[in-house]
Design a protein around this motif. Structure first.
Motif, short mmCIF file in Angstrom:
data_model
loop_
_atom_site.label_atom_id
_atom_site.label_comp_id
_atom_site.label_asym_id
_atom_site.label_seq_id
_atom_site.Cartn_x
_atom_site.Cartn_y
_atom_site.Cartn_z
N GLU A 282 0.85 -1.20 0.00
CA GLU A 282 0.00 0.00 0.00
C GLU A 282 0.88 1.24 0.00
O GLU A 282 1.88 1.30 0.69
N LYS A 283 0.48 2.24 -0.78
CA LYS A 283 1.18 3.52 -0.81
C LYS A 283 0.28 4.58 -0.20
O LYS A 283 -0.91 4.37 -0.03
N SER A 284 0.85 5.74 0.11
CA SER A 284 0.02 6.82 0.64
C SER A 284 0.24 8.10 -0.17
O SER A 284 1.29 8.28 -0.80
N TYR A 285 -0.74 8.97 -0.13
CA TYR A 285 -0.72 10.26 -0.83
C TYR A 285 0.41 11.14 -0.29
O TYR A 285 0.67 11.17 0.91
N ARG A 286 1.08 11.83 -1.21
CA ARG A 286 2.19 12.72 -0.84
C ARG A 286 2.08 14.03 -1.60
O ARG A 286 1.43 14.09 -2.64
N ILE A 287 2.75 15.06 -1.08
CA ILE A 287 2.81 16.34 -1.81
C ILE A 287 4.27 16.76 -1.96
O ILE A 287 5.12 16.40 -1.15
N LYS A 288 4.54 17.50 -3.02
CA LYS A 288 5.88 18.07 -3.22
C LYS A 288 5.70 19.50 -3.76
O LYS A 288 5.68 19.71 -4.97
N PRO A 289 5.53 20.47 -2.86
CA PRO A 289 5.32 21.86 -3.32
C PRO A 289 6.59 22.44 -3.97
O PRO A 289 7.69 22.32 -3.43
N ILE A 290 6.40 23.05 -5.14
CA ILE A 290 7.48 23.70 -5.87
C ILE A 290 7.33 25.21 -5.72
O ILE A 290 6.25 25.75 -5.95
N ILE A 291 8.42 25.87 -5.35
CA ILE A 291 8.44 27.33 -5.31
C ILE A 291 9.40 27.81 -6.40
O ILE A 291 10.61 27.60 -6.31
N PHE B 255 1.22 14.72 -5.37
CA PHE B 255 0.70 15.97 -5.95
C PHE B 255 1.82 17.01 -5.98
O PHE B 255 2.43 17.31 -4.96
N VAL B 256 2.07 17.55 -7.18
CA VAL B 256 3.16 18.53 -7.36
C VAL B 256 2.57 19.83 -7.90
O VAL B 256 2.27 19.94 -9.09
#
Length: 434
Positions: A164-173, A401-402
């Motif tokens: 199982e995987k989980s949701y992740r975020i990688k915010p780009i500035i 999510f990027v």
């Protein structure tokens, strides 16, 4: 481990099966052309070929994964539950579409090698894409197909333990210019002053000198705010600084300015730092190399990630230049003015060079939303709705999510009103239950 029987093990077959099975679903995969090895395997297994061997899990193969170079591929889009797919193979297969060939078409950016109309910056636009034309740009279809494939596997092999995987975020500035008025040098300040005077922009003129004299805060200097948000998040932000030479397209800060160098070093203490390549470095490997060396001297680390100026990509040359300079990650794969999944996936993937027919070590981390795309929707309520819709698409497939925001997006400029709140929705989405 999943064993795949196929009549021919090609680089394309290995590439796309590893993305879907290993990167998206977390299942290790191996291949065989020997029927006796396939029969002897006592765990997950499937055949991927033209004819079913018996009553095994079977996906009828399309020709694209066994070809070389480009060909005139016929694509017919069909509905598949709540999504769409192509390369229909009929009901005799365990799933009705060859998702491996369809995924390869999207991930390799096959369509971007074919003749198409570019915009004024020489970019492949969303409106030219098969996803936009057939209304599935808003979905990470490769990941959705992968989970449909997993459900069919589970049905046939219920005893297997699926990861199982989980949701992740990688915010780009994205930082094309760290400041509006500060550190611009005498000539640029003088030029800006004259321009303000002749355009009767007296408010801008006032702000320019109040900032330079230290009485007011530079509008683009939002780094304290962003770093404070970084401190509260378990996910690392990734800043891309423009340090290329001043040009028609790039109007950043001179990389020799001590204040600018100090800023980059300060940000690097809290977040990851990459290079936003200048417009002319996109086509010139010597300029790219110069900028790479420049940023490495500032951050005192090897450069790992790049993002192309204006989100412009020239395939395959842009990525070959990265590989030659041992840059490992790219964050350009997305559309400036459209929200969605340019390569059909919200899972990072490796660049496949269609000319050389090889999987390369360059990791493509596609972005799914740029702040500019949200300006299309008028009210803040609508912006929130659109943002939550794309977040939910990624959550449903436990993807990454990027989003791309700029340093000036967090300023007090009326144009960007409410964007701090939108950024907080993204950060909070990682704390919610998927």
């Amino acid at each position: 481990m999943l064993l795949v029987y196929t009549h021919k093990i090609t680089p394309r077959v290995k590439y796309v099966f590893k993305h879907i099975c290993t990167r998206v679903l977390g299942i290790q995969v191996s291949f065989t052309t020997k029927i006796e090895d396939f029969i002897a395997h006592d765990s997950l297994k499937m055949s991927y070929t033209k004819q079913q061997l018996g009553n095994e899990f079977f996906v009828k193969s399309h020709d694209i994964l066994f070809e070389q170079g480009l060909s005139d591929v016929e694509i017919n889009i069909h509905d598949w539950g709540t999504t769409k797919c192509f390369f229909y193979i009929g009901e005799k297969s365990s799933i009705p579409f060859d998702i491996f060939s369809a995924s390869f078409y999207l991930l390799s950016r096959y369509e971007e090698y074919l003749p198409h109309v570019k915009d004024e910056y020489g970019r492949f636009t969303a409106s030219e894409s098969i996803a936009y034309k057939n209304n599935f740009l808003h979905q990470p279809v490769v990941d959705i197909w992968a989970y449909k494939f997993k459900a069919a596997l589970q049905n046939q092999f219920p005893e297997f333990q699926y990861p199982e995987k989980s949701y992740r975020i990688k915010p780009i500035i994205d930082v094309p210019s760290a400041y509006t008025y500060k550190l611009k040098g005498i000539m640029r300040t003088l030029g800006g002053t004259i321009k303000d005077l002749f355009s009767f922009r007296f408010k801008s003129l006032y702000y320019r000198f109040m900032v330079i004299l230290g009485f007011k805060h530079d509008p683009f200097d939002t780094f304290k705010y962003v770093i404070n948000r970084q401190k509260q998040s378990k996910f690392k932000f990734l800043f891309f600084f423009m340090i290329g030479d001043y040009s028609t397209y790039d109007k950043g800060i001179n990389a020799n300015k001590k204040g600018f160098v100090s800023l980059i070093k300060h940000v690097a203490d809290y977040s990851k730092v990459g290079l936003k390549t200048s417009f002319f470095a996109i086509d010139d490997a010597s300029i790219l190399k110069k900028e790479k060396i420049r940023i490495e001297e500032i951050i005192n680390n090897p450069l790992k990630a790049c993002r192309q100026s204006f989100s412009k990509l020239n395939l395959p040359e842009s990525y070959r230049n990265y590989i030659e300079l041992e840059i490992r990650e790219d964050y350009t794969m997305g559309y400036v003015n459209e929200i969605g999944f340019r390569a059909g996936s919200c899972t990072p993937f490796l660049f496949y060079d269609l000319d050389y027919e090889i999987q390369t070590p360059l990791k493509i981390c596609p972005y799914h939303l740029m702040d500019y795309a949200l300006l299309k929707t008028k009210s803040l309520l609508d912006k929130k709705k659109v943002l939550n819709e794309v977040i939910n698409e990624v959550k449903q497939v436990n993807g990454e999510f990027v989003p791309v925001f700029h340093n000036y997006t967090f300023s007090d400029d009326q144009r960007w009103s409410g964007f701090k709140e939108l950024f907080n929705i993204i950060l909070d989405s990682a704390n919610d239950e998927a």
